[in-house]
Design an enzyme around this catalytic site. Structure first.
Site, mmCIF file in Angstrom:
data_model
loop_
_atom_site.group_PDB
_atom_site.id
_atom_site.type_symbol
_atom_site.label_atom_id
_atom_site.label_comp_id
_atom_site.label_asym_id
_atom_site.label_seq_id
_atom_site.Cartn_x
_atom_site.Cartn_y
_atom_site.Cartn_z
ATOM 1 N N LEU A 50 119.105 -39.040 -20.253
ATOM 2 C CA LEU A 50 118.938 -39.110 -21.704
ATOM 3 C C LEU A 50 117.475 -39.241 -22.101
ATOM 4 O O LEU A 50 116.953 -38.449 -22.894
ATOM 5 C CB LEU A 50 119.743 -40.282 -22.264
ATOM 6 C CG LEU A 50 119.583 -40.530 -23.768
ATOM 7 C CD1 LEU A 50 120.121 -39.345 -24.563
ATOM 8 C CD2 LEU A 50 120.285 -41.820 -24.181
ATOM 9 N N ALA A 51 116.781 -40.248 -21.584
ATOM 10 C CA ALA A 51 115.384 -40.463 -21.975
ATOM 11 C C ALA A 51 114.509 -39.283 -21.570
ATOM 12 O O ALA A 51 113.596 -38.892 -22.311
ATOM 13 C CB ALA A 51 114.856 -41.757 -21.360
ATOM 14 N N ASP A 52 114.771 -38.710 -20.393
ATOM 15 C CA ASP A 52 114.012 -37.537 -19.967
ATOM 16 C C ASP A 52 114.209 -36.379 -20.923
ATOM 17 O O ASP A 52 113.255 -35.665 -21.267
ATOM 18 C CB ASP A 52 114.454 -37.122 -18.564
ATOM 19 C CG ASP A 52 113.780 -37.933 -17.479
ATOM 20 O OD1 ASP A 52 112.548 -37.854 -17.362
ATOM 21 O OD2 ASP A 52 114.484 -38.646 -16.753
ATOM 22 N N SER A 53 115.446 -36.162 -21.343
ATOM 23 C CA SER A 53 115.728 -35.030 -22.231
ATOM 24 C C SER A 53 115.084 -35.220 -23.595
ATOM 25 O O SER A 53 114.550 -34.266 -24.182
ATOM 26 C CB SER A 53 117.239 -34.851 -22.376
ATOM 27 O OG SER A 53 117.832 -34.573 -21.128
ATOM 28 N N ALA A 77 111.514 -34.523 -23.181
ATOM 29 C CA ALA A 77 111.273 -33.088 -23.062
ATOM 30 C C ALA A 77 111.166 -32.443 -24.431
ATOM 31 O O ALA A 77 110.265 -31.622 -24.687
ATOM 32 C CB ALA A 77 112.383 -32.433 -22.246
#
Length: 406
Positions: free
Chosen positions: A177-180, A183
């Site tokens: 979630l946090a990565d997306s 991004a």
């Protein structure tokens, strides 16, 4: 090796055509940002270590030994192997940077500098370059040199603290979630930096800390705390801002979600479920006071839904112009008529695995749409072609291979 294409891709020139991007990043925010740029026509080259491919190639399920996550994350990218820590790899990257608009990297702060590829060297090679640096904690501060992953951002941002049942532990999402979110923010930051370059003629550094975008998505929690000392608790599927708002089980064993953020929708729901008298209660006139009576409202809605199938409940809510959605798993997503109408899932022909279905580009543009032109390519598939395009001779490429730079 020729680059495969998606026959369904639009022939219209995409809006980012001609934008050149080097993706030096791994797992997952940086590479996904590069994917988003590639989806709308940017010419993305994925740079991987010759002996340590991007870890996403080995993440999650595989088919015939080929990682499926990479097919999504690596789409619309050409692939190049390059050991940036070697002298030959450094020289090649500087040659690539001279004709590149954007570099996206996620090494720990100081790593590129140690290899002689810091901002000063890159800017000297190309003053118009935008360098997006994506790390867990940013380029400065006491945590900057710690290894950082999205899970840590989900923990530190307050997301986990407000997720889960009131009497249960903080809950982490079972996906990036946090990565997306980071991004999406990185792609936006890159385009903002490029817009600035259009005015100034100069590139700049984007410092993206994964712990920050998710904090913005969480809403006004810092403001609430600053002004009121209020700390949002875990409430499960309920909300402190409105009710009824929950998930409810249907007669045929499915689940649906109901939201009543708007007062008019809340009133329609209560009329639909046969409890119009609740609308006359003084506390029903505001979402926050309705939330104080969530038990009573959940009982009314849940009882009504439990006596109907999922399709019956959804149809009745739709006719009443009340907000409901079935709780899908991926099987439902792939067949949902709304997703079909939007073209949310697209099919691309892959030379390794054949037809693949995956998420389409993020949004639709009426004049210059994006497209998935090909899925993730094999490790280093385009190395020879890219280096030859740089003007390197066959003997120079062979020497780089002998050095271990490729």
């Amino acid at each position: 090796m020729s680059t495969p294409t998606n026959p369904a891709a639009s022939a219209t020139t995409p809006p980012l055509a001609g934008l050149r991007v080097l993706d030096l990043a791994t797992l997952f925010a940086g590479p996904l940002a590069a994917t988003m740029l590639g989806d709308f026509g940017a010419e993305v080259v994925k740079v991987e270590h010759p002996r340590r491919p991007d870890p996403s190639r080995g993440h999650g399920p595989a088919k015939d030994g080929i990682g499926l996550w990479w097919k999504l994350l690596g789409r619309n990218k050409r692939t190049l192997t390059l050991d940036l820590s070697s002298p030959g790899g450094r020289d090649v990257l500087l040659k690539l940077a001279a004709d590149t608009d954007v570099i996206i990297e996620n090494f720990r702060p100081g790593t590129l500098e140690r290899w002689g590829l810091g901002w000063e060297e890159l800017r000297a090679a190309n003053p118009r370059l935008v360098l997006a640096r994506v790390t867990g904690f940013g380029q400065t501060g006491p945590y900057a040199h710690r290894p950082g992953f999205g899970t840590l951002a989900e923990a530190m941002s307050g997301f986990a603290a407000v997720t889960g049942e009131p009497d249960g532990p903080p809950t982490l999402p079972p996906f990036g979630l946090a990565d997306s979110i980071a991004a999406l923010a990185t792609a936006y930051a890159v385009m903002t930096a490029l817009a600035g370059r259009d005015r100034t003629g100069e590139g700049q550094v984007v410092d993206m800390a994964i712990i920050e975008p998710i904090l913005t998505v969480l809403g006004p929690q810092p403001l609430w705390y600053d002004q009121l000392g209020y700390v949002q608790p875990r409430t499960g599927n309920r909300s402190r801002n409105n009710a009824p708002r929950n998930t409810y089980r249907t007669a045929d064993g499915h689940w649906v979600a109901v939201s009543t953020s708007a007062q008019s929708v809340a009133e329609r729901v209560m009329r639909l479920v046969g409890r119009p008298e609740l609308i006359e209660e003084p506390w029903f006139s505001a979402g926050s006071t309705r939330a104080e009576h969530a038990d009573e409202l959940d009982e009314a809605v849940g009882h009504w839904i439990s006596r109907r199938t999922r399709d019956e409940a959804v149809d009745a809510f739709e006719k009443a112009e009340a907000a409901i959605a079935p709780i899908h798993d991926v099987r439902d997503v792939m067949e949902d008529p709304q997703y079909r109408a939007l073209g949310t899932i697209t099919e691309v022909d892959d030379p390794e695995l054949g037809p693949l279905r995956m998420q389409n580009v993020l949004f639709r543009l009426s004049g210059t749409p994006g497209a998935v032109r090909w899925a993730g390519r094999p490790h280093g598939a385009d190395t020879e072609e890219i280096l030859t395009g740089l003007g390197l001779s066959a003997s120079a490429i062979a020497a780089l291979r002998d050095e271990g730079a490729l």
